[in-house]
Design an enzyme around this catalytic site. Structure first.
Site, PDB file in Angstrom:
ATOM      1  N   ASP A  13       0.808  -1.217   0.000  1.00 51.10           N
ATOM      2  CA  ASP A  13       0.000   0.000   0.000  1.00 51.10           C
ATOM      3  C   ASP A  13       0.844   1.273   0.000  1.00 51.10           C
ATOM      4  O   ASP A  13       0.440   2.305   0.545  1.00 51.10           O
ATOM      5  CB  ASP A  13      -0.967   0.014   1.209  1.00 51.10           C
ATOM      6  CG  ASP A  13      -1.876  -1.197   1.212  1.00 51.10           C
ATOM      7  OD1 ASP A  13      -2.237  -1.658   0.117  1.00 51.10           O
ATOM      8  OD2 ASP A  13      -2.214  -1.683   2.305  1.00 51.10           O
ATOM      9  N   LYS A  16       1.813   2.034  -5.108  1.00 50.93           N
ATOM     10  CA  LYS A  16       2.342   1.440  -6.344  1.00 50.93           C
ATOM     11  C   LYS A  16       1.414   1.706  -7.521  1.00 50.93           C
ATOM     12  O   LYS A  16       1.861   2.020  -8.618  1.00 50.93           O
ATOM     13  CB  LYS A  16       2.514  -0.086  -6.170  1.00 50.93           C
ATOM     14  CG  LYS A  16       3.515  -0.461  -5.101  1.00 50.93           C
ATOM     15  CD  LYS A  16       3.599  -1.972  -4.886  1.00 50.93           C
ATOM     16  CE  LYS A  16       2.360  -2.583  -4.283  1.00 50.93           C
ATOM     17  NZ  LYS A  16       2.037  -2.169  -2.920  1.00 50.93           N
ATOM     18  N   GLY A  40      -4.574  -4.442  -3.732  1.00 47.59           N
ATOM     19  CA  GLY A  40      -5.540  -3.399  -4.054  1.00 47.59           C
ATOM     20  C   GLY A  40      -4.745  -2.174  -4.466  1.00 47.59           C
ATOM     21  O   GLY A  40      -4.106  -1.551  -3.627  1.00 47.59           O
ATOM     22  N   HIS A  41      -4.703  -1.902  -5.758  1.00 52.59           N
ATOM     23  CA  HIS A  41      -3.899  -0.793  -6.275  1.00 52.59           C
ATOM     24  C   HIS A  41      -4.829   0.321  -6.755  1.00 52.59           C
ATOM     25  O   HIS A  41      -5.623   0.113  -7.665  1.00 52.59           O
ATOM     26  CB  HIS A  41      -2.992  -1.276  -7.417  1.00 52.59           C
ATOM     27  CG  HIS A  41      -1.994  -2.307  -6.975  1.00 52.59           C
ATOM     28  ND1 HIS A  41      -1.151  -2.950  -7.847  1.00 52.59           N
ATOM     29  CD2 HIS A  41      -1.695  -2.794  -5.744  1.00 52.59           C
ATOM     30  CE1 HIS A  41      -0.383  -3.794  -7.172  1.00 52.59           C
ATOM     31  NE2 HIS A  41      -0.698  -3.719  -5.892  1.00 52.59           N
ATOM     32  N   ARG A 143       3.421 -29.084  -6.000  1.00 48.90           N
ATOM     33  CA  ARG A 143       3.269 -29.682  -7.339  1.00 48.90           C
ATOM     34  C   ARG A 143       1.926 -30.352  -7.577  1.00 48.90           C
ATOM     35  O   ARG A 143       1.819 -31.327  -8.319  1.00 48.90           O
ATOM     36  CB  ARG A 143       4.436 -30.660  -7.610  1.00 48.90           C
ATOM     37  CG  ARG A 143       5.756 -29.935  -7.653  1.00 48.90           C
ATOM     38  CD  ARG A 143       6.910 -30.846  -7.500  1.00 48.90           C
ATOM     39  NE  ARG A 143       6.906 -31.482  -6.185  1.00 48.90           N
ATOM     40  CZ  ARG A 143       7.881 -32.251  -5.743  1.00 48.90           C
ATOM     41  NH1 ARG A 143       8.917 -32.510  -6.492  1.00 48.90           N
ATOM     42  NH2 ARG A 143       7.809 -32.770  -4.545  1.00 48.90           N
ATOM     43  N   GLN A 224       1.948  -6.179  -3.157  1.00 49.37           N
ATOM     44  CA  GLN A 224       2.417  -6.280  -1.769  1.00 49.37           C
ATOM     45  C   GLN A 224       3.712  -5.460  -1.593  1.00 49.37           C
ATOM     46  O   GLN A 224       3.876  -4.452  -2.259  1.00 49.37           O
ATOM     47  CB  GLN A 224       2.617  -7.738  -1.340  1.00 49.37           C
ATOM     48  CG  GLN A 224       1.314  -8.500  -1.156  1.00 49.37           C
ATOM     49  CD  GLN A 224       0.674  -8.984  -2.450  1.00 49.37           C
ATOM     50  OE1 GLN A 224       1.316  -9.602  -3.256  1.00 49.37           O
ATOM     51  NE2 GLN A 224      -0.600  -8.719  -2.635  1.00 49.37           N
TER      52      GLN A 224
HETATM   53  P1  GDP Z   1      -0.770   0.250  -3.539  1.00 50.32           P
HETATM   54  O1  GDP Z   1      -1.381  -1.010  -3.039  1.00 50.32           O
HETATM   55  O2  GDP Z   1       0.684   0.321  -3.286  1.00 50.32           O
HETATM   56  O3  GDP Z   1      -1.113   0.546  -4.984  1.00 50.32           O
HETATM   57  O4  GDP Z   1      -1.416   1.431  -2.668  1.00 50.32           O
HETATM   58  P2  GDP Z   1      -2.979   1.602  -2.316  1.00 50.32           P
HETATM   59  O5  GDP Z   1      -3.705   2.018  -3.532  1.00 50.32           O
HETATM   60  O6  GDP Z   1      -3.483   0.415  -1.585  1.00 50.32           O
HETATM   61  O7  GDP Z   1      -2.901   2.766  -1.238  1.00 50.32           O
HETATM   62  C1  GDP Z   1      -2.341   4.016  -1.537  1.00 50.32           C
HETATM   63  C2  GDP Z   1      -3.397   5.094  -1.305  1.00 50.32           C
HETATM   64  O8  GDP Z   1      -2.787   6.361  -1.296  1.00 50.32           O
HETATM   65  C3  GDP Z   1      -4.439   5.171  -2.415  1.00 50.32           C
HETATM   66  O9  GDP Z   1      -5.644   5.586  -1.863  1.00 50.32           O
HETATM   67  C4  GDP Z   1      -3.879   6.247  -3.351  1.00 50.32           C
HETATM   68  O10 GDP Z   1      -4.895   6.897  -4.104  1.00 50.32           O
HETATM   69  C5  GDP Z   1      -3.265   7.190  -2.359  1.00 50.32           C
HETATM   70  N1  GDP Z   1      -2.074   7.937  -2.829  1.00 50.32           N
HETATM   71  C6  GDP Z   1      -1.075   7.527  -3.653  1.00 50.32           C
HETATM   72  N2  GDP Z   1      -0.119   8.477  -3.729  1.00 50.32           N
HETATM   73  C7  GDP Z   1      -0.522   9.501  -2.938  1.00 50.32           C
HETATM   74  C8  GDP Z   1       0.062  10.746  -2.555  1.00 50.32           C
HETATM   75  O11 GDP Z   1       1.150  11.107  -2.953  1.00 50.32           O
HETATM   76  N3  GDP Z   1      -0.668  11.531  -1.700  1.00 50.32           N
HETATM   77  C9  GDP Z   1      -1.868  11.148  -1.197  1.00 50.32           C
HETATM   78  N4  GDP Z   1      -2.479  11.966  -0.354  1.00 50.32           N
HETATM   79  N5  GDP Z   1      -2.442   9.966  -1.523  1.00 50.32           N
HETATM   80  C10 GDP Z   1      -1.763   9.156  -2.372  1.00 50.32           C
HETATM   81  P1  IMO Z   2      -0.954  -4.252  -2.158  1.00 53.07           P
HETATM   82  O1  IMO Z   2      -0.506  -4.846  -3.466  1.00 53.07           O
HETATM   83  C1  IMO Z   2      -0.977  -4.639   2.199  1.00 53.07           C
HETATM   84  C2  IMO Z   2      -1.054  -8.716   3.808  1.00 53.07           C
HETATM   85  C3  IMO Z   2      -2.288  -9.169   4.544  1.00 53.07           C
HETATM   86  C4  IMO Z   2      -1.662 -10.107   5.558  1.00 53.07           C
HETATM   87  C5  IMO Z   2      -0.542 -10.772   4.753  1.00 53.07           C
HETATM   88  C6  IMO Z   2      -0.892 -12.144   4.185  1.00 53.07           C
HETATM   89  O2  IMO Z   2      -2.239  -3.517  -2.226  1.00 53.07           O
HETATM   90  O3  IMO Z   2       0.156  -3.470  -1.519  1.00 53.07           O
HETATM   91  P2  IMO Z   2      -2.445 -12.892   2.164  1.00 53.07           P
HETATM   92  O4  IMO Z   2      -3.906 -12.704   1.911  1.00 53.07           O
HETATM   93  O5  IMO Z   2      -1.567 -12.317   1.104  1.00 53.07           O
HETATM   94  O6  IMO Z   2      -2.087 -14.314   2.472  1.00 53.07           O
HETATM   95  O7  IMO Z   2      -2.152 -12.079   3.529  1.00 53.07           O
HETATM   96  O8  IMO Z   2      -0.242  -9.874   3.693  1.00 53.07           O
HETATM   97  N1  IMO Z   2      -1.288  -8.201   2.439  1.00 53.07           N
HETATM   98  C7  IMO Z   2      -1.219  -6.903   2.104  1.00 53.07           C
HETATM   99  N2  IMO Z   2      -1.011  -5.815   2.858  1.00 53.07           N
HETATM  100  N3  IMO Z   2      -1.112  -4.516   0.858  1.00 53.07           N
HETATM  101  C8  IMO Z   2      -1.282  -5.612   0.084  1.00 53.07           C
HETATM  102  O9  IMO Z   2      -1.278  -5.558  -1.268  1.00 53.07           O
HETATM  103  C9  IMO Z   2      -1.391  -6.875   0.700  1.00 53.07           C
HETATM  104  N4  IMO Z   2      -1.590  -8.133   0.247  1.00 53.07           N
HETATM  105  C10 IMO Z   2      -1.508  -8.929   1.319  1.00 53.07           C
HETATM  106  O10 IMO Z   2      -2.938  -8.084   5.162  1.00 53.07           O
HETATM  107  O11 IMO Z   2      -1.060  -9.382   6.597  1.00 53.07           O
HETATM  108 MG    MG Z   3      -2.920  -1.640  -1.800  1.00 48.65          MG
END
Ligand code: GDP
Ligand code: IMO
Ligand code: MG
Length: 434
Positions: A13, A16, A40-41, A143, A224
């Site tokens: 999170d 990315k 969740g991106h 496997r 992740q």
């Molecule tokens: P990811 O899993 O690495 O793609 O990140 P997530 O989407 O789960 O979480 C990042 C959150 O921060 C999302 O709600 C983005 O819209 C938000 N975000 C990304 N870059 C920025 C930033 O520079 N500033 C702010 N305020 N929000 C950001």
């Molecule tokens: P993105 O790509 C944050 C965490 C889960 C848990 C651990 C194992 O959005 O950054 P799993 O379901 O993969 O077996 O859970 O990994 N986890 C994440 N935490 N961002 C994610 O993806 C994650 N995907 C899995 O919360 O601690």
């Molecule tokens: Mg995410």
């Protein structure tokens, strides 16, 4: 060498999705190399927000090839739901979405086993997303996994399915006391998914290597983060795949020598979802402030993310195991109003000072983080596009973090939208910098 890999540097999170969407403009192909719909991106385009789980975050750009690589685990129901969601919002990708023949399937019994195993662990649970990720990768390694290509041969699929359901139901019934899975229902269901997905299933490794041969620019998308990596993360509180840069090679079938840049995505503070050690966590008003300002709620499960200060030991470990050529520092704007900003530079445990990240979980769990403190800049940075326009104290923070982590910034993100970004170094430039 036209491959650029994007890797999360903390516990996921980091932002990315935003950076991948941004870099896609200069790429020809975007390829996810590991994980599943646990990811969740988030991508924000104008007033629209998209959350991608399995489909590469480059899908919003017209005409770019998007690949789900062999290293990904695919829940076809989740994939179809995501495809439908995008189609409903006018995003078209028919020719442009390819799924590896060798990607493993997440089956209903994987999800059932994931949920049942977490329930049994009680307060020792990992806090998984409950999507069946761990059991699907476990089958792959032992496997007996079922792959996308198996869907194209119903007889073979049926045989593997029956064997696996037999074993899974034994565990579900005898060990977990959980509801069983019906193999005939699963067969029918998966044959229905196959009719929808078959035209996307292909030899993505061949496609990618031919694209690289033709000097096309490939963006490898990690999900992740480094500290959730099954080898390099805070095991066992990790996911079951390899988000680190090496995972891009195995998860796509490309040689390490095709990679020219590895961009680590680093959030300006730290968050974590699920259980496991988190030395700089702030279980107090500061943590709540970061959560509210940063809107730190899970993009997949909606869970509140744990929040804390920047930890340079964590990031430096990531620089090492990934070989970052630069980082994208995200969410700097979230720190705008703070009076004081802390940066962790060491851990103290039983009288010993750790200046590099230890692998013992007990040290990470019990240590007292050692901080340096910087004054806040107390003015908005939202949407700033030029480095010189950042307040001096914000620049000091960026430079201090980068110096402590031993890496240079190529991107600084000042908001969720595409244009709220400072680009210091253009991506896909040959000659990686140190
Ligand atoms: P990811 O899993 O690495 O793609 O990140 P997530 O989407 O789960 O979480 C990042 C959150 O921060 C999302 O709600 C983005 O819209 C938000 N975000 C990304 N870059 C920025 C930033 O520079 N500033 C702010 N305020 N929000 C950001
Ligand atoms: P993105 O790509 C944050 C965490 C889960 C848990 C651990 C194992 O959005 O950054 P799993 O379901 O993969 O077996 O859970 O990994 N986890 C994440 N935490 N961002 C994610 O993806 C994650 N995907 C899995 O919360 O601690
Ligand atoms: Mg995410």
């Amino acid at each position: 060498m036209p491959v650029l890999v994007v890797v999360g540097a903390q516990w996921g999170d980091e932002g990315k999705g935003k950076i991948i969407d941004l870099l896609t403009e200069r790429a020809d192909v975007v390829a996810r190399y590991q994980g599943g719909h646990n990811a969740g991106h988030t991508v924000v385009v104008g007033m629209d927000e998209f959350i991608l789980h399995l489909i590469p975050s480059g899908i919003l750009h017209k005409g770019k090839k998007c690949i789900i690589g062999n290293g990904v685990v695919v829940d076809p129901a989740a994939l179809i739901e995501e495809m439908d969601g995008l189609l409903k919002r006018g995003i078209r990708f028919e020719q442009n979405l390819l799924i590896s023949r060798n990607a493993h399937l997440i089956m209903p019994y994987h999800k059932a086993l994931d949920v049942a195993s977490e329930r049994l662990k009680g307060n020792k649970k990992i806090g998984t997303t409950g999507r069946g990720i761990g059991p699907a990768y476990a089958d792959k390694i032992s496997r007996k996994g079922i792959r996308m290509a198996d869907l194209l041969d119903p007889e073979a699929f049926r045989e593997k399915l029956n064997a696996n359901v037999g074993e899974a139901n034994f565990l579900l019934e005898r060990f977990y006391n959980a509801p069983l899975v019906n193999q005939d229902t699963v067969f029918e269901e998966y044959m229905r998914y196959t009719r929808r997905l078959m035209k996307h299933i292909s030899d993505t490794t061949l496609y990618l290597n031919e694209a690289i041969e033709k000097k096309k620019k490939v963006l490898a998308e990690g999900a992740q983060g480094t500290h959730l990596d099954v080898d390099h993360g805070t095991y066992p509180f990790v996911t079951s795949s390899s988000p680190t840069a090496g995972g891009a090679c195995t998860g796509l079938g490309i040689g390490p020598n095709t990679i020219s840049e590895i961009v680590g995505i680093v959030k300006a503070y730290t968050t974590r979802v699920g259980s496991g050690p988190f030395p700089t966590e702030q279980e107090n008003a500061m943590g709540e402030l970061l959560r509210e300002r940063g809107r730190e709620y899970g993009a997949t499960t909606g869970r509140a993310r744990r929040c804390g200060w920047m930890d340079t030991l964590i990031v430096r470990h990531s620089v090492r195991v990934n070989g970052f050529t630069s980082i994208a520092l995200t969410k700097l704007d979230v720190l705008d109003d703070l009076d004081e900003i802390k940066i962790c530079v060491g851990y103290k445990h039983k009288g010993k000072l750790y200046e590099e990240m230890p692998s013992e979980l007990t040290v990470l769990e019990q240590c007292t983080p050692q901080y340096i403190s910087l004054p806040g800049w107390k003015q908005t940075t939202i949407g700033i596009k030029k480095y010189e326009q950042l307040p001096k104290k914000a620049r000091t923070y960026v430079e201090k973090v980068c110096r402590l982590c031993g890496v240079k910034p190529s991107i600084i993100s000042t908001g969720a939208r595409r244009d709220e970004t400072i680009i210091l170094e253009r991506p896909f430039q040959k000659g990686a910098r140190k």
